[in-house]
Design a protein around this motif. Structure first.
Motif, PDB file in Angstrom:
ATOM      1  N   GLN A 234     -10.091  -4.897   0.496  1.00 26.17           N
ATOM      2  CA  GLN A 234     -10.911  -5.031   1.702  1.00 26.17           C
ATOM      3  C   GLN A 234     -11.473  -3.692   2.204  1.00 26.17           C
ATOM      4  O   GLN A 234     -12.227  -3.658   3.164  1.00 26.17           O
ATOM      5  N   ARG A 235     -11.127  -2.596   1.550  1.00 27.81           N
ATOM      6  CA  ARG A 235     -11.517  -1.271   2.053  1.00 27.81           C
ATOM      7  C   ARG A 235     -13.018  -1.023   2.005  1.00 27.81           C
ATOM      8  O   ARG A 235     -13.555  -0.297   2.837  1.00 27.81           O
ATOM      9  N   ALA A 236     -13.705  -1.608   1.057  1.00 25.74           N
ATOM     10  CA  ALA A 236     -15.148  -1.382   0.924  1.00 25.74           C
ATOM     11  C   ALA A 236     -15.922  -1.872   2.152  1.00 25.74           C
ATOM     12  O   ALA A 236     -17.050  -1.443   2.381  1.00 25.74           O
ATOM     13  N   PHE A 237     -15.326  -2.740   2.949  1.00 25.65           N
ATOM     14  CA  PHE A 237     -16.005  -3.312   4.107  1.00 25.65           C
ATOM     15  C   PHE A 237     -15.877  -2.458   5.365  1.00 25.65           C
ATOM     16  O   PHE A 237     -16.385  -2.839   6.416  1.00 25.65           O
ATOM     17  N   LYS A 238     -15.182  -1.321   5.261  1.00 30.98           N
ATOM     18  CA  LYS A 238     -15.060  -0.362   6.378  1.00 30.98           C
ATOM     19  C   LYS A 238     -14.333  -0.942   7.592  1.00 30.98           C
ATOM     20  O   LYS A 238     -14.601  -0.561   8.731  1.00 30.98           O
ATOM     21  N   TYR A 239     -13.385  -1.858   7.370  1.00 33.71           N
ATOM     22  CA  TYR A 239     -12.634  -2.451   8.469  1.00 33.71           C
ATOM     23  C   TYR A 239     -11.723  -1.446   9.162  1.00 33.71           C
ATOM     24  O   TYR A 239     -11.264  -1.692  10.280  1.00 33.71           O
TER      25      TYR A 239
ATOM     26  N   LYS B 194      -8.690 -11.707   8.633  1.00 30.74           N
ATOM     27  CA  LYS B 194      -9.896 -12.220   7.984  1.00 30.74           C
ATOM     28  C   LYS B 194      -9.485 -13.464   7.206  1.00 30.74           C
ATOM     29  O   LYS B 194      -8.533 -13.408   6.420  1.00 30.74           O
ATOM     30  N   ASN B 195     -10.169 -14.548   7.428  1.00 26.52           N
ATOM     31  CA  ASN B 195      -9.843 -15.816   6.759  1.00 26.52           C
ATOM     32  C   ASN B 195      -8.371 -16.183   6.937  1.00 26.52           C
ATOM     33  O   ASN B 195      -7.697 -16.529   5.976  1.00 26.52           O
ATOM     34  N   GLN B 196      -7.862 -16.058   8.150  1.00 29.29           N
ATOM     35  CA  GLN B 196      -6.481 -16.388   8.525  1.00 29.29           C
ATOM     36  C   GLN B 196      -5.430 -15.545   7.789  1.00 29.29           C
ATOM     37  O   GLN B 196      -4.271 -15.930   7.690  1.00 29.29           O
ATOM     38  N   LYS B 197      -5.845 -14.388   7.262  1.00 27.51           N
ATOM     39  CA  LYS B 197      -4.916 -13.519   6.537  1.00 27.51           C
ATOM     40  C   LYS B 197      -4.943 -12.125   7.162  1.00 27.51           C
ATOM     41  O   LYS B 197      -6.013 -11.605   7.485  1.00 27.51           O
ATOM     42  N   ILE B 198      -3.761 -11.510   7.327  1.00 31.18           N
ATOM     43  CA  ILE B 198      -3.697 -10.144   7.840  1.00 31.18           C
ATOM     44  C   ILE B 198      -4.087  -9.192   6.711  1.00 31.18           C
ATOM     45  O   ILE B 198      -3.383  -9.088   5.703  1.00 31.18           O
ATOM     46  N   ILE B 199      -5.235  -8.537   6.892  1.00 32.22           N
ATOM     47  CA  ILE B 199      -5.738  -7.617   5.854  1.00 32.22           C
ATOM     48  C   ILE B 199      -5.793  -6.179   6.374  1.00 32.22           C
ATOM     49  O   ILE B 199      -6.109  -5.258   5.620  1.00 32.22           O
ATOM     50  N   ALA B 200      -5.491  -6.008   7.662  1.00 25.67           N
ATOM     51  CA  ALA B 200      -5.499  -4.672   8.269  1.00 25.67           C
ATOM     52  C   ALA B 200      -4.417  -4.640   9.347  1.00 25.67           C
ATOM     53  O   ALA B 200      -4.099  -5.665   9.958  1.00 25.67           O
TER      54      ALA B 200
ATOM     55  N   VAL C  37       0.819  -1.212   0.000  1.00 24.58           N
ATOM     56  CA  VAL C  37       0.000   0.000   0.000  1.00 24.58           C
ATOM     57  C   VAL C  37       0.854   1.264   0.000  1.00 24.58           C
ATOM     58  O   VAL C  37       0.701   2.131  -0.863  1.00 24.58           O
ATOM     59  N   PHE C  38       1.764   1.388   0.964  1.00 22.70           N
ATOM     60  CA  PHE C  38       2.482   2.644   1.146  1.00 22.70           C
ATOM     61  C   PHE C  38       3.568   2.880   0.100  1.00 22.70           C
ATOM     62  O   PHE C  38       3.884   4.023  -0.205  1.00 22.70           O
ATOM     63  N   VAL C  39       4.150   1.831  -0.452  1.00 21.32           N
ATOM     64  CA  VAL C  39       5.220   2.002  -1.441  1.00 21.32           C
ATOM     65  C   VAL C  39       4.686   1.824  -2.857  1.00 21.32           C
ATOM     66  O   VAL C  39       4.827   2.706  -3.696  1.00 21.32           O
ATOM     67  N   VAL C  40       4.036   0.683  -3.128  1.00 22.99           N
ATOM     68  CA  VAL C  40       3.605   0.375  -4.497  1.00 22.99           C
ATOM     69  C   VAL C  40       2.350   1.151  -4.881  1.00 22.99           C
ATOM     70  O   VAL C  40       2.360   1.937  -5.829  1.00 22.99           O
ATOM     71  N   GLU C  41       1.243   0.965  -4.142  1.00 19.30           N
ATOM     72  CA  GLU C  41      -0.022   1.618  -4.494  1.00 19.30           C
ATOM     73  C   GLU C  41       0.098   3.140  -4.481  1.00 19.30           C
ATOM     74  O   GLU C  41      -0.389   3.820  -5.374  1.00 19.30           O
TER      75      GLU C  41
END
Length: 147
Positions: free
Chosen positions: A84-89, A53-59, A27-31
């Motif tokens: 995952q941003r649309a889900f307001k996590y 979420k689902n055993q994955k670090i998404i936040a 996110v911070f470098v590529v996106e």
């Protein structure tokens, strides 16, 4: 809903650390197309808030006690995987991050350096901007505080 965990640096597994650094870089470098030194030597002082979420670090965020980053307790490197941003996590992540400051450091006042385009998100989390916008790694930021 995401599951959140709070860990010290030494409690992170090598797989968790790899996932965190991969997400931050993604996110911070590529996106954001921003070449900067993400690994800044401060991770070992932080508490790490993981959103899973689902055993994955998404936040993710990292939390500092007063004096370790700013004069006040602080929250930084707040990041949500793009898909995952649309889900307001982000709100769940910030709620857990604020609770971590209150629980672990017994502090109420929190300072952040927010990307300016996210000001309204942080306002919704109880932060108020102060001072002028400034550039940090060529991205407009604003100092914000929650009391």
């Amino acid at each position: 809903m995401i599951q959140t965990q709070i860990k010290t640096f030494s409690e992170l597994t090598s797989e968790e650390l790899y996932s965190i650094l991969q997400l931050r870089s993604e996110v911070f470098v590529v996106e954001q197309d921003c070449v900067y030194q993400d690994i800044d030597g401060k991770d070992d002082k932080a508490l790490h808030v993981l959103g899973i979420k689902n055993q994955k670090i998404i936040a993710y965020s990292r939390v500092f006690k007063p004096g370790d980053y700013f004069e006040y307790a602080s929250i930084g490197r707040v990041v949500i995987a793009k898909n995952q941003r649309a889900f307001k996590y982000g709100y769940d992540l910030m709620k857990t991050s604020v609770e971590a400051v209150e629980t672990y450091f017994k502090e109420k006042t929190i300072k952040i350096s927010a990307q300016a385009h996210l000001k309204s998100f942080y306002n919704n989390c109880g932060f108020i901007e102060f001072g002028e916008e400034y550039l940090e790694d060529d991205i407009p930021h604003i100092a914000m505080i929650k009391k």
